[in-house]
Design an enzyme around this catalytic site. Structure first.
Site, PDB file in Angstrom:
ATOM      1  N   HIS A 270       0.827  -1.205   0.000  1.00 25.05           N
ATOM      2  CA  HIS A 270       0.000   0.000   0.000  1.00 25.05           C
ATOM      3  C   HIS A 270       0.865   1.260   0.000  1.00 25.05           C
ATOM      4  CE1 HIS A 270      -3.350  -2.654   0.447  1.00 25.05           C
ATOM      5  NE2 HIS A 270      -3.042  -2.983   1.690  1.00 25.05           N
ATOM      6  N   ASP A 321      -5.131  -8.420  -3.314  1.00 25.93           N
ATOM      7  CA  ASP A 321      -5.414  -8.164  -1.905  1.00 25.93           C
ATOM      8  C   ASP A 321      -6.685  -8.860  -1.422  1.00 25.93           C
ATOM      9  OD1 ASP A 321      -5.460  -7.154   0.663  1.00 25.93           O
ATOM     10  OD2 ASP A 321      -5.350  -5.061   0.088  1.00 25.93           O
TER      11      ASP A 321
END
Length: 454
Positions: A270, A321
């Site tokens: 991220h 993810d």
């Protein structure tokens, strides 16, 4: 046995696009030779491109795909979504996780991914007690990858605390928790399972600076191979940044940089909320930024500073993810579109005037993904594994396109349906859009979901 030599009408090679490309693959799945403007080999119709690594996967979250889209009574956020996710994580047994992961890995292959970076933090039974085999659930992910025929970089998660400064874990985290000793024992078991398998690599995923202290992480790093990949969530949420500053006086990326010698071995998952200085320092470290644009958009995380990161020479990779969707083309599209929306521009991440945005993004994610996964992939070239995706040039969105136009039209328009074939280590695992074991794997998945959802 199928021929170990393949022929493609066009293929993306390190030096650029080439026509009539023959690829010879050894028994170990590695490319022995690549010949352009030639003949010979089993013809696979379409345009061949290097398959993409998926550097960030939580397989268990595939179960809840689309089931957290109902507004709550208060403000919805990542933190309210997390509570929903914990509820699903408490339901899965070993057979369930294996069935869900196998289905997910089939979907990855059909989308153009050939490597799953499994950030695996389900370790214990639903009540928090260890299984008789403490590595049970991670071993099930390896088994699922074997069934699907996908390569895997297994990243068992180190998780010890519920917040910065060693706060106690909350009830929903009880399946995740390890000490340094128990984690290293589990890791040793997994190292044996991965040691001789050509499609497996093993690393570590300290969940986040919320969940591990620098001292605990260093203790564990001292007990594993010095070149094992290290993946960590960092600076995903504004609240995480605020909590880190309140605790330490440093922002999360700063804290990571101050405590560890980051290198290409590291992947910062991220890294959404960085200052300009953090962006420069992360890029200079060689660490890969592991971006998950569709999940980050779904969770309302924010926008990664991709234009600045790439200008600083930073490395990127992509992952699906939470698997709200599973698509390299969609994640790359979302990455580009987020920059366009923020800056009110177009072709924000193209490498220069006249450059293809799709080619720029794909090349960057291939390079960063191979580094992040420590897998010999990312190019159709001698010495790389034969992980090859083949685009259907007769797909309505790709008709009449060639070379970089194919990548642009696939990424920005056609998406997953344009992936016709997939080779992993030279094994033809997706043929004409269908996985070779799709029916059996999907049947087990259907039965698992129906039982768990009743």
């Amino acid at each position: 046995m199928e021929s170990r030599k393949f022929h493609f009408a066009q293929a993306l090679l390190p030096e650029g696009w080439a026509k009539d490309v023959s690829v010879a693959v050894g028994a170990n799945g590695m490319i022995q030779s690549v010949t352009a403007n030639g003949r010979g080999g089993r013809k696979i119709m379409g345009a061949a491109i290097p398959a993409m690594p998926n550097v960030h996967s939580h397989a268990h979250q595939r179960l809840m795909q689309g089931l957290a889209e109902k507004a709550g009574p208060g403000a919805d956020s990542f933190w309210t979504w997390r509570e929903v996710m914990y509820g699903f994580a408490l339901r899965l047994g070993p057979d369930d996780l294996e069935a869900v992961a196998a289905q997910l890995y089939v979907e990855m292959l059909k989308a153009g991914f050939s490597v799953a970076g499994e950030f695996q933090y389900l370790h214990h039974q639903p009540d928090g007690a260890p299984y008789d085999e403490p590595a049970e659930l991670s071993l099930r992910c390896l088994s699922a990858a074997e069934q699907a025929g996908i390569a895997i970089t297994l990243l068992p998660t180190l998780y010890a605390h519920g917040g910065f400064g060693g706060q106690p874990p909350v009830t929903g985290q009880r399946r995740f928790i390890h000490s340094a000793d128990s984690y290293l024992r589990m890791h040793e078991t997994l190292a044996k399972a991965c040691a001789t398998h050509p499609l497996r690599r093993l690393g570590i995923s300290p969940h986040s600076l919320r969940a591990v202290t620098p001292a605990l992480l260093q203790e564990v790093l001292n007990g594993i191979a010095p070149d094992a990949p290290v993946h960590i969530h960092v600076a995903e949420q504004v609240k995480e940044v605020e909590d880190c500053v309140s605790f330490s006086g440093l922002r999360p990326v700063e804290m990571l940089l101050e405590n560890f010698d980051l290198s290409p071995r590291w992947t910062a998952i991220h890294a959404t909320h960085m200052t300009a200085r953090e962006t420069q320092r992360l890029a200079a470290s060689g660490a890969v930024a592991g971006l998950c644009p569709t999940t980050e958009a779904n969770l309302g995380d924010g926008i990664f500073p991709a234009t600045d990161h790439l200008k600083e020479g930073g490395a990127i990779a992509i992952g699906s993810d939470s698997h709200i969707t599973v698509s390299p083309s969609e994640d790359l599209r979302m990455l580009e579109y987020s920059q366009r929306l923020r800056d009110r521009t177009r072709n924000a991440l193209a490498s220069g005037p006249g450059a293809s945005t799709g080619r720029t993004l794909y090349a960057a994610a291939l390079k960063g993904g191979a580094t992040s996964m420590t897998q010999p992939v990312g190019a159709i070239a001698r010495g790389h594994r034969a992980d090859i995706a083949v685009l259907d040039t007769e797909h309505p969105s790709l008709i009449g396109r060639s070379e970089d136009q194919l990548l642009d039209s696939w990424i920005f328009s056609a998406g997953n349906p344009a992936v016709a074939h997939m080779l992993v280590g030279g094994e033809h695992v997706v043929k004409n859009g269908r996985h070779i074991r799709e029916d059996d794997i999907e049947t087990r998945f259907r039965n698992t979901v129906r039982r768990l959802m009743t």
